[in-house]
Design an enzyme around this catalytic site. Sequence first.
Site, PDB file in Angstrom:
ATOM      1  N   HIS A 278       0.799  -0.973   0.081  1.00 17.57           N
ATOM      2  CA  HIS A 278      -0.378   0.071   0.885  1.00 17.57           C
ATOM      3  C   HIS A 278       0.872   1.383   0.203  1.00 17.57           C
ATOM      4  O   HIS A 278       1.665   1.746   0.661  1.00 17.57           O
ATOM      5  CB  HIS A 278      -0.906   0.046   1.259  1.00 17.57           C
ATOM      6  CG  HIS A 278      -0.326   0.422   2.781  1.00 17.57           C
ATOM      7  ND1 HIS A 278      -0.355   1.454   3.197  1.00 17.57           N
ATOM      8  CD2 HIS A 278      -0.219  -0.825   3.278  1.00 17.57           C
ATOM      9  CE1 HIS A 278       0.106   0.526   4.497  1.00 17.57           C
ATOM     10  NE2 HIS A 278      -0.077  -0.472   4.601  1.00 17.57           N
ATOM     11  N   GLU A 324      -4.577   1.374   3.281  1.00 17.59           N
ATOM     12  CA  GLU A 324      -5.343   0.619   3.811  1.00 17.59           C
ATOM     13  C   GLU A 324      -4.821   1.409   4.944  1.00 17.59           C
ATOM     14  O   GLU A 324      -5.963   0.156   5.768  1.00 17.59           O
ATOM     15  CB  GLU A 324      -3.908  -0.021   3.424  1.00 17.59           C
ATOM     16  CG  GLU A 324      -3.778  -1.470   3.777  1.00 17.59           C
ATOM     17  CD  GLU A 324      -3.041  -1.293   5.229  1.00 17.59           C
ATOM     18  OE1 GLU A 324      -3.518  -3.021   5.823  1.00 17.59           O
ATOM     19  OE2 GLU A 324      -2.466  -0.197   6.127  1.00 17.59           O
ATOM     20  N   GLU A 325      -4.416   1.836   6.255  1.00 15.35           N
ATOM     21  CA  GLU A 325      -4.301   2.221   6.970  1.00 15.35           C
ATOM     22  C   GLU A 325      -5.689   2.522   7.750  1.00 15.35           C
ATOM     23  O   GLU A 325      -5.967   2.518   9.651  1.00 15.35           O
ATOM     24  CB  GLU A 325      -3.566   3.158   7.508  1.00 15.35           C
ATOM     25  CG  GLU A 325      -1.891   3.215   7.238  1.00 15.35           C
ATOM     26  CD  GLU A 325      -1.067   2.085   7.901  1.00 15.35           C
ATOM     27  OE1 GLU A 325      -2.026   1.374   8.657  1.00 15.35           O
ATOM     28  OE2 GLU A 325      -0.237   1.533   7.862  1.00 15.35           O
ATOM     29  N   ASP A 352       2.877  -6.607   3.751  1.00 11.31           N
ATOM     30  CA  ASP A 352       3.188  -5.053   4.890  1.00 11.31           C
ATOM     31  C   ASP A 352       3.334  -5.566   6.042  1.00 11.31           C
ATOM     32  O   ASP A 352       2.966  -5.283   6.833  1.00 11.31           O
ATOM     33  CB  ASP A 352       1.691  -5.107   4.258  1.00 11.31           C
ATOM     34  CG  ASP A 352       0.757  -3.811   4.606  1.00 11.31           C
ATOM     35  OD1 ASP A 352       2.080  -2.432   5.012  1.00 11.31           O
ATOM     36  OD2 ASP A 352      -0.206  -3.946   5.347  1.00 11.31           O
ATOM     37  N   HIS A 423       4.161   2.571  12.723  1.00  6.58           N
ATOM     38  CA  HIS A 423       2.745   3.873  13.185  1.00  6.58           C
ATOM     39  C   HIS A 423       3.876   5.269  13.818  1.00  6.58           C
ATOM     40  O   HIS A 423       2.487   5.419  14.330  1.00  6.58           O
ATOM     41  CB  HIS A 423       1.908   2.984  13.750  1.00  6.58           C
ATOM     42  CG  HIS A 423       0.874   2.146  12.679  1.00  6.58           C
ATOM     43  ND1 HIS A 423      -0.241   1.673  12.710  1.00  6.58           N
ATOM     44  CD2 HIS A 423       1.215   2.458  11.549  1.00  6.58           C
ATOM     45  CE1 HIS A 423      -0.812   1.510  11.906  1.00  6.58           C
ATOM     46  NE2 HIS A 423       0.199   0.913  11.562  1.00  6.58           N
TER      47      HIS A 423
END
Lengths: 460, 460
Positions: A278, A324-325, A352, A423
């Site tokens: 992604h 995606e997140e 991923d 993240h």
Amino acid sequence: MLFNTIGLSKYVPRDECNLPDDLTKEIARYKPIVEGIINASVNGVFKKRTWRTLARFVDKFGSRIAGSDNLEQSIDYMVDLLKKNQLENVHTEQALVPKWVRGRESCWLISPRLEKLNILGLGSSIGTPSKGITAHAVVVESFEELQKMGKEAVEGKIVVYNEPYISYEKTVKYRGYGAIEAAKLGAVATLIRSVTPFSIDSPHTGWQHYQENVTQIPTAAISIEVAEMLHRMFQAGDDILIYLFMEARNLPPVMSRNTIAEIIGHQHPDKVVLVSGHLDSWDVGQGAMDDGGGAFISWNALALLKILGLRPRRTLRSVLWTAEEEGLVGAAAYFHDHRNDVAAFDFVMESDEGTFQPLGLSFSGSHDAGCILKEILKLMRPLNATQFATPMDGGPDIEYFTNVGIPGAALLNANERYFWYHHSQGDRMTVEDPINLDMCTALWAASAFVVADLSVDMPR
Amino acid sequence: MLFNTIGLSKYVPRDECNLPDDLTKEIARYKPIVEGIINASVNGVFKKRTWRTLARFVDKFGSRIAGSDNLEQSIDYMVDLLKKNQLENVHTEQALVPKWVRGRESCWLISPRLEKLNILGLGSSIGTPSKGITAHAVVVESFEELQKMGKEAVEGKIVVYNEPYISYEKTVKYRGYGAIEAAKLGAVATLIRSVTPFSIDSPHTGWQHYQENVTQIPTAAISIEVAEMLHRMFQAGDDILIYLFMEARNLPPVMSRNTIAEIIGHQHPDKVVLVSGHLDSWDVGQGAMDDGGGAFISWNALALLKILGLRPRRTLRSVLWTAEEEGLVGAAAYFHDHRNDVAAFDFVMESDEGTFQPLGLSFSGSHDAGCILKEILKLMRPLNATQFATPMDGGPDIEYFTNVGIPGAALLNANERYFWYHHSQGDRMTVEDPINLDMCTALWAASAFVVADLSVDMPR
């Protein structure tokens, strides 16, 4: 499907393989091609190219959150880049995506002493009132402890979760549902220990959920260190007063795009082997690891095959997912739009969970497809990346396909430190290594090519 | 000194020991006492006490920079705590210390794209003008590269150092002297890659120097990741424009205090074995590792011996230094004030490179003193902490003593990750482990006690 009709596994235990000799020999014949792909990526014309293109991309755009102009500009850039690399049928397909905006945010411990605390608001969180929220805190280690504490203790408070890290899968529920559970008991905000096994006072963001008929309250991540400190203070009976300010807000959804490029199959152009990662990221760091690396090995795999003049029987399609997140939003739209083409997808791949040193592939799908993949992985000895694991782990977007029986694989790699950076502001290019990326691109290109070129389809 | 007069090492190679049998036997007789100390610390009444007292201290005060009211209040707290622990002759001794105040600070990359960069101004740095400094940047990897670049390229620019990390000792010169070298060529500010082998976008502060007749310019630390990114941008020919704002300022020196507690020797009260760590820290994190751990094993070692009723022949003196971070300022004042007592110091110890799993001691001093220490370390088998290294590493404050020939030792510990946290927001209680701290306190108490109780002085 040709392969399924021969019923090769009828008398074979489920954990053993007994491929037809012809197929085993056919796969073995790819050895020189696979070696050529590996050599070009690791030592040849493609050496360090995945790293260089990825570095240029993440340095140019930085983080790329769904709904941002920046992500859309980075998609435009990718369309140009894919065309420049002579990939075919380069285009985008639309997806409506959430637009969450962080804004400014800050958090201060006021009592028992003044200290600015490092936070990251969680994705989809609302903001605080413009003057912020000042409230006393209670600290718990689990939802059970919160329930026991009860409404009287929690009402009007900031709930701090200091849940121990077990694994991402097991611990992420506190990030996902911590605000809901606290709000049910009347909490005014939540601070959640970051879901990571290691920290240098580093908070980690991520998506969180609200629930209908439960008050939405602001929620942010704090570091392991700060969660533990607040917990110690709470246990010592300190009066903990916290000020939280967040401008976060949810704006109307906006149109984004999945980015697609192909090498069209010379024999079965309608059959597709999909390789993906992604392109979007969180709005911190550079999104180099999550998922710049996965996206860039996916399109570079095709670019490498193109340079080598390798066109398989089936179409190789690289998809760079958007959003995606925020909950696999780009992949959901893509799957929906292709709901009538499902039969066309022979095999799906996604990376991923890091592009550290590649080890092999993790797989979901039929026993027979797994056996073919194991055989193909034997060709990856020059990379020392022959491991086969099941079920698939680390291909969230392609689960739409594997859930309906299409075989799929994700990259197995030495990603022990993946969640250290995930993240967080630390998800930057420094995490990525040129040699590992070359090896990942090689594994990705070689395995996708062989699957796409085999005389048989992957058995469902 | 009795021991030196017998000339035991006259015919022994320097790396071999040949202690008199009587002395070897005397040391061996401490085995039950050492085991009692270890047992009390690791399993008994003192279990987790170093961790608990340290956690309470760093949670209560947070970071403790020299010149701050907070450090002085933490010193008052320690005086009370040492008295409550029945230590003797608890008092403070004055030291005039620098007062550097960080104030607010921020840094933005403006071109080639907008991104807020995580910085930590360096200790002693001046601030920027109140509107900040906006300037183009040049990026170098070394002082040599800066020199080659020359005045024309550097004048009016912000110099970014992206020096590779070799070791703290070898690399710290960029933090210490980066501003001077850049200012000589007309730079307006410097941003210096943090001196650490590992980062989650974490900047590390630390002291830096100005030089007479060289313009003082503001200087701050950036993370490894950001330094590398700026370097890539510079090499790609991007136009790098940076905004730097720092309120940092140097105020007049203020009076601080070294904190002292003793167990007075029953036979030679005037002879001193000193065990120490520094109480001050940088103004980030909690100063739990640097050097809360060192300070707290040092006074807890005495508290443990006191509880066990162990009073050695010589006086055991715990010193919690002030203002180590600004250049060993507290220790310098102490050494100066005791310049006429130097003969009284039998042995000096400091822990200032972590209190992870203890491994043994590093030593500086005479061959014969080293031989005695090696023999004492054999008693530490129950801790698996019998290693002897030389020269001493990790006792900066006590080098005033070792430099004039007084034997000294620092704590050897499994501190491979020490510089990951050092001077960063990550120097928090989470770094410290209760069991390791118990073991460090045990090693510290046992070795200090035996040295202080031996029939012979440590040979100079």
